[in-house]
Write a protein that holds these residues in place. Structure first.
Motif, PDB file in Angstrom:
ATOM      1  N   SER A   9      13.708  38.185 -57.254  1.00 11.08           N
ATOM      2  CA  SER A   9      13.073  39.501 -57.342  1.00 11.08           C
ATOM      3  C   SER A   9      12.253  39.810 -56.103  1.00 11.08           C
ATOM      4  O   SER A   9      12.289  40.937 -55.591  1.00 11.08           O
ATOM      5  CB  SER A   9      12.190  39.582 -58.594  1.00 11.08           C
ATOM      6  OG  SER A   9      12.993  39.627 -59.745  1.00 11.08           O
ATOM      7  N   ASN A  10      11.526  38.827 -55.603  1.00  9.38           N
ATOM      8  CA  ASN A  10      10.746  39.042 -54.380  1.00  9.38           C
ATOM      9  C   ASN A  10      11.655  39.335 -53.194  1.00  9.38           C
ATOM     10  O   ASN A  10      11.342  40.198 -52.362  1.00  9.38           O
ATOM     11  CB  ASN A  10       9.847  37.839 -54.084  1.00  9.38           C
ATOM     12  CG  ASN A  10       8.656  37.784 -55.008  1.00  9.38           C
ATOM     13  OD1 ASN A  10       8.228  38.791 -55.557  1.00  9.38           O
ATOM     14  ND2 ASN A  10       8.132  36.591 -55.205  1.00  9.38           N
ATOM     15  N   ALA A  11      12.782  38.649 -53.104  1.00  8.19           N
ATOM     16  CA  ALA A  11      13.739  38.919 -52.026  1.00  8.19           C
ATOM     17  C   ALA A  11      14.294  40.334 -52.150  1.00  8.19           C
ATOM     18  O   ALA A  11      14.408  41.062 -51.158  1.00  8.19           O
ATOM     19  CB  ALA A  11      14.859  37.887 -52.051  1.00  8.19           C
ATOM     20  N   LEU A  12      14.631  40.739 -53.360  1.00 13.29           N
ATOM     21  CA  LEU A  12      15.133  42.099 -53.573  1.00 13.29           C
ATOM     22  C   LEU A  12      14.081  43.142 -53.219  1.00 13.29           C
ATOM     23  O   LEU A  12      14.387  44.163 -52.587  1.00 13.29           O
ATOM     24  CB  LEU A  12      15.591  42.269 -55.026  1.00 13.29           C
ATOM     25  CG  LEU A  12      16.868  41.529 -55.407  1.00 13.29           C
ATOM     26  CD1 LEU A  12      17.049  41.483 -56.915  1.00 13.29           C
ATOM     27  CD2 LEU A  12      18.081  42.161 -54.729  1.00 13.29           C
ATOM     28  N   LEU A  13      12.843  42.901 -53.607  1.00 14.37           N
ATOM     29  CA  LEU A  13      11.761  43.834 -53.272  1.00 14.37           C
ATOM     30  C   LEU A  13      11.585  43.969 -51.767  1.00 14.37           C
ATOM     31  O   LEU A  13      11.345  45.071 -51.249  1.00 14.37           O
ATOM     32  CB  LEU A  13      10.450  43.387 -53.927  1.00 14.37           C
ATOM     33  CG  LEU A  13      10.376  43.554 -55.446  1.00 14.37           C
ATOM     34  CD1 LEU A  13       9.158  42.837 -56.008  1.00 14.37           C
ATOM     35  CD2 LEU A  13      10.365  45.035 -55.821  1.00 14.37           C
ATOM     36  N   LEU A  14      11.710  42.856 -51.031  1.00 17.06           N
ATOM     37  CA  LEU A  14      11.600  42.916 -49.572  1.00 17.06           C
ATOM     38  C   LEU A  14      12.708  43.770 -48.958  1.00 17.06           C
ATOM     39  O   LEU A  14      12.541  44.321 -47.867  1.00 17.06           O
ATOM     40  CB  LEU A  14      11.637  41.502 -48.983  1.00 17.06           C
ATOM     41  CG  LEU A  14      10.392  40.644 -49.233  1.00 17.06           C
ATOM     42  CD1 LEU A  14      10.647  39.198 -48.808  1.00 17.06           C
ATOM     43  CD2 LEU A  14       9.192  41.220 -48.497  1.00 17.06           C
ATOM     44  N   LEU A  15      13.824  43.872 -49.664  1.00 19.50           N
ATOM     45  CA  LEU A  15      14.951  44.677 -49.188  1.00 19.50           C
ATOM     46  C   LEU A  15      14.897  46.112 -49.712  1.00 19.50           C
ATOM     47  O   LEU A  15      15.793  46.905 -49.448  1.00 19.50           O
ATOM     48  CB  LEU A  15      16.274  44.027 -49.603  1.00 19.50           C
ATOM     49  CG  LEU A  15      16.562  42.671 -48.967  1.00 19.50           C
ATOM     50  CD1 LEU A  15      17.741  41.998 -49.642  1.00 19.50           C
ATOM     51  CD2 LEU A  15      16.801  42.840 -47.467  1.00 19.50           C
ATOM     52  N   GLY A  16      13.853  46.427 -50.480  1.00 22.17           N
ATOM     53  CA  GLY A  16      13.714  47.777 -51.011  1.00 22.17           C
ATOM     54  C   GLY A  16      14.481  48.020 -52.291  1.00 22.17           C
ATOM     55  O   GLY A  16      14.645  49.157 -52.719  1.00 22.17           O
ATOM     56  N   ALA A  17      14.954  46.963 -52.932  1.00 24.98           N
ATOM     57  CA  ALA A  17      15.704  47.084 -54.182  1.00 24.98           C
ATOM     58  C   ALA A  17      14.783  46.784 -55.363  1.00 24.98           C
ATOM     59  O   ALA A  17      13.694  46.220 -55.207  1.00 24.98           O
ATOM     60  CB  ALA A  17      16.888  46.119 -54.177  1.00 24.98           C
ATOM     61  N   ALA A  18      15.235  47.130 -56.539  1.00 26.04           N
ATOM     62  CA  ALA A  18      14.468  46.861 -57.758  1.00 26.04           C
ATOM     63  C   ALA A  18      14.559  45.380 -58.111  1.00 26.04           C
ATOM     64  O   ALA A  18      15.593  44.749 -57.871  1.00 26.04           O
ATOM     65  CB  ALA A  18      15.010  47.702 -58.908  1.00 26.04           C
ATOM     66  N   PRO A  19      13.492  44.820 -58.676  1.00 28.17           N
ATOM     67  CA  PRO A  19      13.540  43.414 -59.097  1.00 28.17           C
ATOM     68  C   PRO A  19      14.462  43.246 -60.300  1.00 28.17           C
ATOM     69  O   PRO A  19      14.852  44.215 -60.931  1.00 28.17           O
ATOM     70  CB  PRO A  19      12.086  43.110 -59.465  1.00 28.17           C
ATOM     71  CG  PRO A  19      11.489  44.428 -59.800  1.00 28.17           C
ATOM     72  CD  PRO A  19      12.206  45.452 -58.962  1.00 28.17           C
ATOM     73  N   ILE A  20      14.799  42.003 -60.586  1.00 30.41           N
ATOM     74  CA  ILE A  20      15.635  41.701 -61.747  1.00 30.41           C
ATOM     75  C   ILE A  20      14.784  41.014 -62.808  1.00 30.41           C
ATOM     76  O   ILE A  20      13.727  40.452 -62.510  1.00 30.41           O
ATOM     77  CB  ILE A  20      16.842  40.812 -61.369  1.00 30.41           C
ATOM     78  CG1 ILE A  20      16.360  39.496 -60.720  1.00 30.41           C
ATOM     79  CG2 ILE A  20      17.807  41.559 -60.468  1.00 30.41           C
ATOM     80  CD1 ILE A  20      17.441  38.464 -60.504  1.00 30.41           C
ATOM     81  N   ALA A  21      15.258  41.048 -64.045  1.00 36.46           N
ATOM     82  CA  ALA A  21      14.549  40.409 -65.149  1.00 36.46           C
ATOM     83  C   ALA A  21      15.117  39.040 -65.482  1.00 36.46           C
ATOM     84  O   ALA A  21      14.445  38.205 -66.064  1.00 36.46           O
ATOM     85  CB  ALA A  21      14.588  41.305 -66.388  1.00 36.46           C
ATOM     86  N   SER A  22      16.379  38.802 -65.089  1.00 34.10           N
ATOM     87  CA  SER A  22      16.997  37.496 -65.312  1.00 34.10           C
ATOM     88  C   SER A  22      18.173  37.348 -64.364  1.00 34.10           C
ATOM     89  O   SER A  22      18.693  38.334 -63.837  1.00 34.10           O
ATOM     90  CB  SER A  22      17.460  37.327 -66.763  1.00 34.10           C
ATOM     91  OG  SER A  22      18.697  37.942 -66.960  1.00 34.10           O
ATOM     92  N   LEU A  23      18.607  36.103 -64.167  1.00 31.60           N
ATOM     93  CA  LEU A  23      19.747  35.868 -63.300  1.00 31.60           C
ATOM     94  C   LEU A  23      21.061  36.280 -63.957  1.00 31.60           C
ATOM     95  O   LEU A  23      22.086  36.374 -63.288  1.00 31.60           O
ATOM     96  CB  LEU A  23      19.823  34.396 -62.882  1.00 31.60           C
ATOM     97  CG  LEU A  23      18.759  33.912 -61.910  1.00 31.60           C
ATOM     98  CD1 LEU A  23      18.998  32.456 -61.531  1.00 31.60           C
ATOM     99  CD2 LEU A  23      18.702  34.760 -60.666  1.00 31.60           C
ATOM    100  N   SER A  24      21.044  36.543 -65.239  1.00 36.42           N
ATOM    101  CA  SER A  24      22.258  36.979 -65.925  1.00 36.42           C
ATOM    102  C   SER A  24      22.249  38.483 -66.190  1.00 36.42           C
ATOM    103  O   SER A  24      23.066  38.982 -66.952  1.00 36.42           O
ATOM    104  CB  SER A  24      22.422  36.205 -67.234  1.00 36.42           C
ATOM    105  OG  SER A  24      21.307  36.430 -68.065  1.00 36.42           O
ATOM    106  N   GLU A  25      21.350  39.186 -65.537  1.00 32.73           N
ATOM    107  CA  GLU A  25      21.236  40.638 -65.704  1.00 32.73           C
ATOM    108  C   GLU A  25      22.527  41.326 -65.255  1.00 32.73           C
ATOM    109  O   GLU A  25      23.050  41.046 -64.180  1.00 32.73           O
ATOM    110  CB  GLU A  25      20.048  41.130 -64.871  1.00 32.73           C
ATOM    111  CG  GLU A  25      19.721  42.577 -65.036  1.00 32.73           C
ATOM    112  CD  GLU A  25      18.447  42.929 -64.283  1.00 32.73           C
ATOM    113  OE1 GLU A  25      17.374  42.496 -64.718  1.00 32.73           O
ATOM    114  OE2 GLU A  25      18.549  43.625 -63.263  1.00 32.73           O
ATOM    115  N   ASN A  26      23.021  42.231 -66.067  1.00 33.18           N
ATOM    116  CA  ASN A  26      24.283  42.911 -65.773  1.00 33.18           C
ATOM    117  C   ASN A  26      24.024  44.195 -64.977  1.00 33.18           C
ATOM    118  O   ASN A  26      24.271  45.294 -65.459  1.00 33.18           O
ATOM    119  CB  ASN A  26      25.051  43.192 -67.062  1.00 33.18           C
ATOM    120  CG  ASN A  26      26.476  43.633 -66.787  1.00 33.18           C
ATOM    121  OD1 ASN A  26      26.995  43.429 -65.688  1.00 33.18           O
ATOM    122  ND2 ASN A  26      27.095  44.252 -67.770  1.00 33.18           N
ATOM    123  N   THR A  27      23.507  44.025 -63.771  1.00 26.10           N
ATOM    124  CA  THR A  27      23.310  45.122 -62.828  1.00 26.10           C
ATOM    125  C   THR A  27      23.964  44.705 -61.523  1.00 26.10           C
ATOM    126  O   THR A  27      24.238  43.515 -61.321  1.00 26.10           O
ATOM    127  CB  THR A  27      21.809  45.391 -62.583  1.00 26.10           C
ATOM    128  OG1 THR A  27      21.236  44.210 -61.986  1.00 26.10           O
ATOM    129  CG2 THR A  27      21.066  45.734 -63.874  1.00 26.10           C
TER     130      THR A  27
END
Length: 190
Positions: A9-27
């Motif tokens: 999630s922190n890596a995604l936030l650094l890229l301007g994307a939304a964080p995830i809630a789990s590694l199995s999230e279907n997004t």
């Protein structure tokens, strides 16, 4: 202590994307992270003998023996990533690794290895490094920017000054220096 989800999630936030809630999230982001996190983690942990990942174990031989050349075989620990030492510090043992087995001519096998430990066991520097590794790995799939991916790769791997090199330096400085006084190479020069 950070979790795998927090790191991604922190890596995604650094890229301007939304964080995830789990590694199995279907997004889209969840599927990308799930695809590359385990491989990136194993690669990073295997790349350096991180102090927080070093483990010691004494292995017992398996019931079956090798067909020839070696007397005993041992199963690697389940969380094994990289072998650092077989035998005791001043008494190394001859061995070979074949698949998931270690073959040796001793019935007790002391081993020091890098373990695939959970993120909660990492020190803060390794956690930060993994966030940056995931940011680098996710840069193109998330942003479709090759220039961002390339600049993050340069920042991560820059020789001597990159994030990776600095983290290895700090981790290595936590141990006492090795003593080379009794080195056969140095004694020959005397």
């Amino acid at each position: 202590m950070a979790t795998d989800v927090e790191i991604c999630s922190n890596a995604l936030l650094l890229l301007g994307a939304a964080p995830i809630a789990s590694l199995s999230e279907n997004t889209p982001a969840g599927r990308i992270v799930a695809n590359c996190y385990a491989l990136a983690k194993a690669d990073l942990l295997r790349s350096h003998p991180w102090n927080c990942c070093v483990r010691r174990v004494v292995l017992a031989p398996e019931a079956t023996t090798p067909a020839f050349d070696w007397q005993y075989q041992f199963a690697r620990p389940a969380n094994w990533l990289r072998t650092m030492q077989i035998g005791y510090k001043d008494h190394r043992l001859d061995y070979v690794i074949e698949g998931v087995r270690i073959l040796a001519n001793t019935n007790v096998l002391p081993m020091v290895y890098i373990a695939n430990v959970t993120e909660g066991e990492w020190d803060s520097l390794l956690t930060t490094l993994m966030v940056k590794r995931m940011e680098m790995d996710l840069a193109y799939p998330i942003t479709k920017s090759t220039s961002l991916r390339d600049s993050l790769k340069q920042e991560f791997f820059a020789k001597g000054v990159g994030i990776f090199a600095r983290a290895k330096t700090v981790d290595g400085q936590e141990n006492p220096p090795e003593d080379w006084n009794d080195s056969p190479f140095l004694n020959v020069r005397g």
